[in-house]
Design an enzyme around this catalytic site. Sequence first.
Site, PDB file in Angstrom:
ATOM      1  N   HIS A 197       0.908  -1.081   0.052  1.00 51.11           N
ATOM      2  CA  HIS A 197       0.026   0.039  -0.107  1.00 51.11           C
ATOM      3  C   HIS A 197       0.807   1.258  -0.072  1.00 51.11           C
ATOM      4  O   HIS A 197       1.722   1.306   0.663  1.00 51.11           O
ATOM      5  CB  HIS A 197      -0.750   0.135   1.391  1.00 51.11           C
ATOM      6  CG  HIS A 197      -1.539   1.157   1.327  1.00 51.11           C
ATOM      7  ND1 HIS A 197      -1.792   2.195   2.376  1.00 51.11           N
ATOM      8  CD2 HIS A 197      -2.776   1.920   0.756  1.00 51.11           C
ATOM      9  CE1 HIS A 197      -2.540   3.190   2.318  1.00 51.11           C
ATOM     10  NE2 HIS A 197      -3.138   2.828   1.193  1.00 51.11           N
ATOM     11  N   SER A 198       0.546   2.203  -0.914  1.00 50.17           N
ATOM     12  CA  SER A 198       1.197   3.598  -1.052  1.00 50.17           C
ATOM     13  C   SER A 198       2.688   3.257  -0.993  1.00 50.17           C
ATOM     14  O   SER A 198       3.102   2.710  -2.091  1.00 50.17           O
ATOM     15  CB  SER A 198       1.128   4.320   0.508  1.00 50.17           C
ATOM     16  OG  SER A 198       1.372   5.755   0.177  1.00 50.17           O
ATOM     17  N   LEU A 199       3.762   3.899  -0.138  1.00 45.35           N
ATOM     18  CA  LEU A 199       5.129   3.709  -0.125  1.00 45.35           C
ATOM     19  C   LEU A 199       5.591   2.375  -0.289  1.00 45.35           C
ATOM     20  O   LEU A 199       6.570   2.058  -0.744  1.00 45.35           O
ATOM     21  CB  LEU A 199       5.485   4.309   0.930  1.00 45.35           C
ATOM     22  CG  LEU A 199       7.237   4.672   1.003  1.00 45.35           C
ATOM     23  CD1 LEU A 199       7.994   5.128  -0.375  1.00 45.35           C
ATOM     24  CD2 LEU A 199       7.827   5.211   2.027  1.00 45.35           C
TER      25      LEU A 199
END
Length: 672
Positions: A323-325
Site C-alpha cells: 500500500h502506498s510507499l
Amino acid sequence: AAGAEPGGRYEAVVPHWFYCKVTDTRERWVPFSAQDSERLEAAHGAGEEQAGVVVPTSGGRYDVHLRERRRVAVYWEEEAAEVRRCTWFYKGDKDNKFIPYSEAFSEELEEAYMIAVTLGEWKKKLESPNREVIILHNPKLMVHYHPVASSDDWVSTPTEQGRPRTVKRGVENIAVEIPNGEPLQIDHLVFVVHGIGPACDIRFRSIVQCVNDFRNVSLSMLQSHFRKAQEQQQVGRVEFLPVNWHSSLHSTGVDVDLERITLPSINRLRHFINDTILDVFFYNSSTYCQTIVDTVASEMNRLHRLFLQRNPRFSGGVSIAGHSLGSLILFDLLTNQKADPEEKERCGSRTTSSTGGIEEVKEILKKLELSEYCDVFEKEKMDRQALLLCTENNLKEMGIPLGPRMKILHYIGSETGMKVCSPHGLCSSHPTPLHPSDTRTPLCCCRVSANYPQLDYKPSIFFAFGSPIGMFLTVRGVKRIDPNYSLPTCKGFFNIFHPFDPVAYRIEPMIVPEMEFEPMLLPHHKGRKRMHLELKEGLTRMSVDLKNNLLGSLRVAWQSFTRSPVLALEAGGSEAEAEAEAGTEKQPDTKAEEPPAAVKEESPPINVGRLNGGNRIDYVLQEKPIESFNEYLFALQGHLCYWESEDTVLLVLKEIYQTQGITLDQPLPGSQ
C-alpha cells in the site's frame, strides 16, 4: 440451559473460551471461534496442568498457552492477552457488554445454581471476591449488586443497594456473535507491506488491524463468490500476513536526532510529520533506504520460513501486496531480483527477436560505414539495446579502433539524447551505462544506491494499492517502460487505485505513451455498476441522443426555411433532391446517435506489454455515491479505503485462484 422447575434436572453449563482485548486502556472480552473454543476445551479436558500445552487458534496466527491462560501472536509483536474459560457473565456499566466472571468464582456460582435447581431452593445470595453480591432469584432472574460503602468505609458490608446488573449463565444466553472459524486449508499466502507511518487507515489503526479486516473481507467474498468451489473442497482460504518496517526504521535512533532539531511550535503536527511524511524522504536517503529494503526483505523471508514451519503441508503459491510507499519498496525489490539462468535466456532471446537482434546492429554499422566490424559485434551477441549501453571502455575491449569508436559513441550519444533503455526494460532520458564489473542490478536512474536483498521465493502476483510507483519512476528520469519488460521473478502486476486517491498514479501510459485510454473499471462485487455511475452514463447517452436529434431537426428546418419558392414542376424535383439530401445527412446522424467510445461498455483489447503477462495493469475502483459529491473531501479516505474494499479483495482473490484454474461462480460484468 438448566431446568426451571423446583427439584428439576440439572444440566451442566457449556463453557466457551474468551480472550481479553485491550484498546486505549479499555478491556473487551472477545469470544474465540466455535472451532477454536472446542479445541481449547478438548485440550483443557485432557489435562490443563501439563506445562507447555499450546493450542494454535485464529487460523494459526495466535497460540494459546493453556496453563498460563495467555494468547500470544505468532507472526508479529503484540501484547499477550488474557484467556478465560467462561460460563457466567454480568452486564458491564459502560457499554452494556457482557463480561465473564473469573473461572474460580464462576465455579462457585455454578455450584450454587446446581444446588438451587436440584433442591428447588432459590433466593441464594453469594458474595464475589470484590465484596459484590449476586442473588439467584430464579433461573430466569439473577442479579449482581455493587457494594455501596457507608461513611465508615472499613466497617461497610455488602448490601443490595445500588444499580443491579443482569447476570447470565452460559454463552448462549448473552448477545454475542460467535464466529464459525476459518477453513483449515490454506491455498495461497500473501504478504502485505504498509505505507508511510505506523497508522494505515482513517481510524489510525496498525497494519495488523487493517490486514485483519482485509482477511475477514476475503473470507466473506470466498463464501459469496466461490461457493461451488468451496462445496467441492477445491477452495480453502488465502492467508494474509502483515509486514511491518516502520518500527525497525524508527528504532535506529533517528527519532532522537529529529527530536533535537524539531521546533517546539505546532508540536502535534510536527511529530505527525516526523512519524509519517518523513518516511518518504527516508526511503530516498541511501542510508535509510538500505535499512528499509533490508527490513522488508528479511521480514518477508522470516515470515515465509515460519509459515512453512507451522504449515508443512502447504503447497500453494506466494504473492505480495503493498500500500502506498510499501508498493514502491516492493517494486524496487522485485526489479532487482535475479532470475534463473533459464529465464534470463528466455528473456534474452525474446528481447533479441523483438528488437531485430544483430541484424539491426548491422544496419546501424552499415549506416555509419563500419560494416567491416559486423563480425566483432555478432561475436559479442550485441543487439541494438546492448549497443546503446556500450561505453568507450567496452568498445576498446572489443578491439574497435579510435576512429570507428568515436563514430559509434557519437551515434550512441545522439540516440540516448532521446531515450536509452536499461537492461531492466525501463527507459530513461539519460544514459546509465553499467560497468561489466558491476554485479549489482540497480533500478534504472534510481538516485538511491542500495544493495537489494533476494527473496527466498518467487511471488506469483504483485498487487499495488494506491501506489505512487509511476510518479517515482518519472521523477527518477524514467520516460518509458519497455513493453517487453517483465519483473524478473514475478509474472503478475496489478495497480489498483481509487479515482480520488491523491497518492495513486497510473503505470500503463508509461508503457504505451502514444495511446490515450481509460484504466479498467473494477466491477462491483455484487455484479453491477454502482447506480450513480449507471445514471451518469445513462444521462450522457441521453444528452448525446438529444443533441444529435436537435441538430438534425434544426438542419432540416433551416434548409426548408432558406429554400426559395419554385414552380410546381420544379418542386417535384427539388423535393426528391431534398429527400436525397436528408437521406445523406441522416446517415452521419445515425452514427452519431451511438454512444461515444468512452461510454461504451466494451473496448478493443489494448496491448500494455508483458509487465502483467499481456493483461491490463491499471484498475480503478468505483467511487461511492456520497464520494462523487466532493472529490477533495474524500481524497484522504480514497487513499485509505482499500483494507475494507470488497471490490479490491475480490480482484485479488479472482487473480490468485485463476492461477490455480479456479474461477468465480458467476463472472462479473466488465471483468477481464
